[in-house]
Design an enzyme around this catalytic site. Structure first.
Site, short mmCIF file in Angstrom:
data_model
loop_
_atom_site.label_atom_id
_atom_site.label_comp_id
_atom_site.label_asym_id
_atom_site.label_seq_id
_atom_site.Cartn_x
_atom_site.Cartn_y
_atom_site.Cartn_z
N CYS A 93 34.11 45.84 31.38
CA CYS A 93 32.69 44.81 30.53
C CYS A 93 32.29 45.80 31.16
O CYS A 93 31.40 44.76 31.22
CB CYS A 93 33.30 43.23 31.36
SG CYS A 93 34.59 42.21 30.99
N HIS B 96 26.39 39.94 33.58
CA HIS B 96 27.95 39.63 32.40
C HIS B 96 28.14 38.21 31.94
O HIS B 96 28.62 37.40 33.43
CB HIS B 96 28.58 40.60 33.48
CG HIS B 96 30.16 40.74 32.67
ND1 HIS B 96 29.89 40.43 30.98
CD2 HIS B 96 31.60 40.40 32.87
CE1 HIS B 96 31.46 40.25 30.76
NE2 HIS B 96 32.18 40.19 32.10
N ASN C 212 33.01 34.94 27.04
CA ASN C 212 32.84 37.05 27.00
C ASN C 212 33.43 38.06 26.55
O ASN C 212 34.11 37.82 26.21
CB ASN C 212 34.26 36.81 28.65
CG ASN C 212 34.24 38.36 29.18
OD1 ASN C 212 33.57 39.21 29.03
ND2 ASN C 212 34.67 38.30 30.59
N1 COA Z 1 42.89 24.22 31.29
C1 COA Z 1 43.28 22.92 32.60
N2 COA Z 1 43.75 23.93 33.87
C2 COA Z 1 44.05 25.23 33.57
C3 COA Z 1 43.87 26.45 32.97
C4 COA Z 1 43.08 25.64 31.15
N3 COA Z 1 43.51 26.56 30.87
N4 COA Z 1 43.70 27.32 33.44
C5 COA Z 1 44.34 27.88 34.66
N5 COA Z 1 44.15 25.41 34.70
C6 COA Z 1 44.48 25.37 35.87
C7 COA Z 1 46.13 25.86 36.75
O1 COA Z 1 47.05 25.80 36.95
C8 COA Z 1 45.71 25.27 38.28
O2 COA Z 1 46.35 24.30 38.42
P1 COA Z 1 46.57 23.44 39.77
O3 COA Z 1 46.23 23.29 40.66
O4 COA Z 1 47.86 22.71 39.23
O5 COA Z 1 48.24 24.64 40.46
C9 COA Z 1 44.50 24.83 38.40
O6 COA Z 1 43.40 24.61 36.84
C10 COA Z 1 42.86 25.87 38.94
O7 COA Z 1 43.67 27.70 38.19
P2 COA Z 1 42.79 28.78 39.00
O8 COA Z 1 43.70 29.29 38.28
O9 COA Z 1 42.64 27.92 40.29
O10 COA Z 1 41.32 27.95 38.44
P3 COA Z 1 39.80 28.63 38.70
O11 COA Z 1 39.43 27.94 39.58
O12 COA Z 1 40.13 30.11 39.84
O13 COA Z 1 39.41 29.28 37.26
C11 COA Z 1 39.32 31.45 36.25
C12 COA Z 1 40.08 30.31 36.60
C13 COA Z 1 40.21 32.17 34.83
C14 COA Z 1 38.69 30.79 35.00
C15 COA Z 1 38.56 32.08 37.27
O14 COA Z 1 39.88 32.22 37.75
C16 COA Z 1 37.40 32.99 36.51
O15 COA Z 1 37.28 32.90 35.79
N6 COA Z 1 38.31 33.71 37.31
C17 COA Z 1 37.23 35.38 36.90
C18 COA Z 1 37.56 36.29 36.08
C19 COA Z 1 36.58 37.02 35.07
O16 COA Z 1 35.80 36.99 34.85
N7 COA Z 1 37.75 37.59 33.68
C20 COA Z 1 36.75 38.26 33.20
C21 COA Z 1 36.24 39.34 34.14
S1 COA Z 1 35.52 40.98 33.21
#
Ligand code: COA
Length: 396
Positions: free
Chosen positions: A115, A255, A285
């Protein structure tokens, strides 16, 4: 000292017509509009048609940028296409773009930096222009991420979208353009965002296909942690290195990965929301296309004007990061010089005052970052522990 400066003379963007909303995604995997909006800020994204490729989208964005710059493909000296979703592993997609733009004298490179690719490309373009080697460089960020995403994986499919954005970087004798830069990479975290099954490190066996090794895998929390750190650190560095404080910046174009990442960076840097360009709610994204799409919208809507100073800051697969301060020249003259005081005092005194202002701002922001890090170091284990207890009590 070189008398050549880089100037953005044209810009253009393209997003596919098909809109995929969170509500529609919720019919495909176990998720909801509310979860996606709260955790990411994304409401919808664009999805390319099955037969529409990264090169196809790049051509449209590039043609729009050429038209605005008042030049044709034949005037281009170099094409830099940033993408992680090329049409083919070989040949480079940049050569397909070069051919379709009739850019017969242009060199063409495909740049893979996740990215951060567009920011890497823009900074690279400025080197070619500022040395006087190139008159016009086309920089494109384009992705067909819908091709790389596993549509059954809610961890990734909620985040990504397709699109392309392009700028023409031309030689100018007016000061401006690239003022400072950061290019970074932490390959020790390569597995945090990876397509494991395509490339010389793997063989695409039926078992690998079954495991979906040809699709994108992500450790969201690791990427989140990296992103929040580099966003703040690199903005602090580029703004300070340009001899400015955040108050001298007109717009930050981050970004467009997750609104929470942007919010945290904003709080750490002490920046108001109106200084942040955010369009991820509509496009998600789009990886290398994310910053040029936001830049094009900022230029098209008059959110930034000639003479304004921008910060562009990116992070992505690699893990990589890149940032720069870019000054948009006016037609006639450079942007207003930073005047620290209206009193009639010498340039040296003005410069000293500005240096002190920059040092004070950096120290303040660094103190905020330390407080925020310390708070997170306590709160994250606490929330994780509380979540575990709740789960055990509810028997889930
Ligand atoms: N819908 C509903 N629930 C979801 C889900 C979705 N799409 N994805 C994950 N969950 C659940 C998980 O299973 C977890 O459940 P639990 O509490 O029962 O275990 C809970 O939601 C929290 O999951 P978690 O992974 O801790 O969420 P988060 O707050 O870290 O958000 C992202 C996840 C991916 C949105 C976040 O980590 C993120 O944006 N990271 C950066 C990714 C990024 O920018 N990537 C591109 C880089 S260029």
């Amino acid at each position: 000292m070189s008398n050549h400066y880089s100037k953005i003379t044209g810009w253009g963007m393209y997003v596919p017509e098909r809109v995929l909303t969170n509500h529609e995604l919720a019919t495909m995997v176990d998720t909801s509009d509310e979860w996606i909006v709260t955790r990411t800020g994304i409401r919808e994204r664009r999805i390319a048609a099955d037969d529409q490729t990264t090169a196809d989208m790049s051509v449209i964005a590039a043609q729009r940028a050429l038209e605005r710059a008042g030049i044709t493909g034949a005037d281009l000296d170099l094409i830099l296409l940033a993408t992680s979703t090329p049409d083919h592993l070989c040949p480079p997609t940049s050569s397909l773009l070069q051919d379709r733009l009739d850019a017969h004298k242009a060199g063409a490179m495909t740049l893979v930096a996740g990215c951060s690719g567009f920011a890497y490309g823009l900074i690279t373009a400025a080197q070619f222009v500022n040395t006087g080697m190139c008159q016009h460089v086309l920089v494109v960020g384009a992705e067909k991420l819908s091709y790389a995403v596993d549509w059954t994986d809610r961890n990734t499919n909620i985040l990504f979208g397709d699109g392309a954005g392009a700028v023409i970087v031309s030689q100018s004798d007016q000061p401006g353009g690239l003022q400072s830069m950061v290019l970074g990479s932490d390959g020790s975290q390569a597995d945090a965002l990876i397509v494991p099954g395509i490339g010389s490190a793997s063989t695409l066996t039926p078992e690998a296909l079954e495991r979906k090794d040809h699709k994108l895998r992500m450790d969201g929390q690791r990427v989140f942690k990296f992103a929040t750190r580099v966003m703040t650190d690199s903005v602090l560095k580029v703004v300070g290195d340009a001899g400015l404080t955040i108050h001298d910046i007109d717009l930050i174009i981050p970004h467009q990965a997750n609104e929470r990442i942007i919010d945290l960076a904003m709080r750490r840097l002490g920046v108001d929301r109106d200084k942040m360009m955010i369009n991820l709610d509509r496009y998600g994204n789009t990886s290398a296309a994310s910053i040029p799409l936001a830049l094009c919208e900022a230029l098209d809507t008059g959110r930034v004007q000639p003479g304004d100073r921008l910060v562009m800051v990116a992070f992505g697969a690699g893990l990589t990061n890149a940032a720069c301060v870019w000054e948009l020249q006016t037609e006639e003259a450079q942007g207003e010089p930073i005047l620290v005081t209206d009193w009639p005092v010498s340039d040296t005194f003005q410069q000293r005052l500005q240096e002190m202002r920059v040092a004070a701002w950096r120290a303040q922001a660094q103190a905020r970052v330390r407080v925020s890090d310390a708070t997170m170091a306590v709160m994250i284990p606490f929330y994780t522990f509380r979540k575990g207890v709740k789960k055990r009590l509810s028997g889930k």
